[in-house]
Design an enzyme around this catalytic site. Structure first.
Site, mmCIF file in Angstrom:
data_model
loop_
_atom_site.group_PDB
_atom_site.id
_atom_site.type_symbol
_atom_site.label_atom_id
_atom_site.label_comp_id
_atom_site.label_asym_id
_atom_site.label_seq_id
_atom_site.Cartn_x
_atom_site.Cartn_y
_atom_site.Cartn_z
ATOM 1 N N LYS A 1 28.582 76.869 -54.516
ATOM 2 C CA LYS A 1 29.844 75.350 -54.760
ATOM 3 C C LYS A 1 30.303 75.510 -53.440
ATOM 4 O O LYS A 1 30.783 74.398 -53.368
ATOM 5 C CB LYS A 1 29.337 75.392 -56.318
ATOM 6 C CG LYS A 1 28.530 75.553 -57.174
ATOM 7 C CD LYS A 1 29.106 75.680 -58.790
ATOM 8 C CE LYS A 1 28.048 75.567 -59.341
ATOM 9 N NZ LYS A 1 28.557 75.641 -61.085
ATOM 10 N N SER B 1 33.469 78.552 -58.924
ATOM 11 C CA SER B 1 32.332 79.195 -60.360
ATOM 12 C C SER B 1 30.946 79.142 -60.304
ATOM 13 O O SER B 1 30.732 77.684 -61.064
ATOM 14 C CB SER B 1 33.545 79.454 -61.141
ATOM 15 O OG SER B 1 33.243 80.138 -62.298
ATOM 16 N N ASP B 2 30.521 79.777 -61.034
ATOM 17 C CA ASP B 2 29.734 79.587 -61.930
ATOM 18 C C ASP B 2 29.295 80.409 -63.452
ATOM 19 O O ASP B 2 29.583 82.112 -62.677
ATOM 20 C CB ASP B 2 27.506 79.957 -61.408
ATOM 21 C CG ASP B 2 27.093 78.972 -62.407
ATOM 22 O OD1 ASP B 2 27.242 77.686 -62.165
ATOM 23 O OD2 ASP B 2 26.158 79.547 -62.437
ATOM 24 N N GLN B 3 28.934 80.187 -64.616
ATOM 25 C CA GLN B 3 28.384 81.305 -65.192
ATOM 26 C C GLN B 3 27.208 81.156 -65.960
ATOM 27 O O GLN B 3 26.503 80.128 -65.698
ATOM 28 C CB GLN B 3 29.254 81.057 -66.478
ATOM 29 C CG GLN B 3 28.966 81.800 -67.648
ATOM 30 C CD GLN B 3 29.969 81.624 -68.625
ATOM 31 O OE1 GLN B 3 29.774 80.863 -69.637
ATOM 32 N NE2 GLN B 3 31.584 82.038 -68.666
ATOM 33 N N ALA C 1 31.506 84.045 -62.546
ATOM 34 C CA ALA C 1 31.566 85.146 -60.864
ATOM 35 C C ALA C 1 32.307 83.295 -60.698
ATOM 36 O O ALA C 1 32.188 82.348 -60.400
ATOM 37 C CB ALA C 1 30.632 84.850 -59.902
#
Length: 195
Positions: free
Chosen positions: A51, A67-69, A104
């Site tokens: 991203k 960011s990613d979850q 992250a």
């Protein structure tokens, strides 16, 4: 330097606003499906960087936060439910179990990438159907990984949780973000010069 949050998430935008920094939001268009054999943690790690890199390609010279979850139960990645029925199935599955939320974050200026991942361990209460239905009708958490909106009524789903960063579960680990921004010379605790 322009600061950009590579996200369309209102939750991440609201979290970053806590730092009282000027920033823009731009949504990256990337495929979020896991690769064959990819662990939930590695998926979160790859998507956070992907991203950030995608938005940086459109805005060279910016400082970009990606960011990613990814939620994981018994080693299997659990995504955003999208529908009431899928959310009900997720929460029935989580009842009485531990769910890991891998969040992250990557900050990059194109020259350097700083990245971290915070895992939040959530033990869900044993939940009955009436509790699940009440929660889903109240919160409608269909755009939230694992249907758990912990910043609202979702906290009542939990027996306990453990994390190094209380904001990680909401979607953006601000302690890590602050550390990374300082490494790029942007300290949220330093006043910005007046124009």
């Amino acid at each position: 330097m322009t600061l950009i949050l590579a996200s369309s998430s209102i939750y991440r935008r609201e979290l970053l606003q806590r730092l009282q920094l000027s920033f823009q939001c731009h949504s990256p268009d990337i495929d979020e499906r896991p690769l064959p054999g990819e662990s939930p943690r590695d998926l979160a790690w790859r998507l956070a960087r992907g991203k950030a890199d995608r938005v940086l390609a459109e805005y060279p010279g910016a400082l970009v936060i990606g960011s990613d979850q990814v939620a994981a139960c018994e080693g299997r990645a659990i995504g955003k439910p999208g529908t009431h029925e899928a959310a009900r199935a997720q929460l029935r599955h989580f009842s009485g179990r531990e769910v890991l939320f891998h969040t992250a974050v990557c900050v990059t200026d194109g020259q350097s990438h700083l990245q971290d991942e915070i895992t939040t361990h959530c033990e869900f209460l044993p939940l009955n159907d009436a509790q699940i239905e009440h929660y889903l009708r109240t919160e409608q958490p269909y755009d939230t990984a694992g249907s758990a909106k912990a910043e609202a009524l979702g906290i009542a789903l939990m027996a306990r949780m453990r994390s190094d960063d209380p904001t990680a579960l909401i979607g953006l680990p601000l302690i890590a973000v602050c550390r990374m921004l300082r490494a790029f010379g942007l300290d949220p605790l330093q006043p910005t010069p007046s124009a």
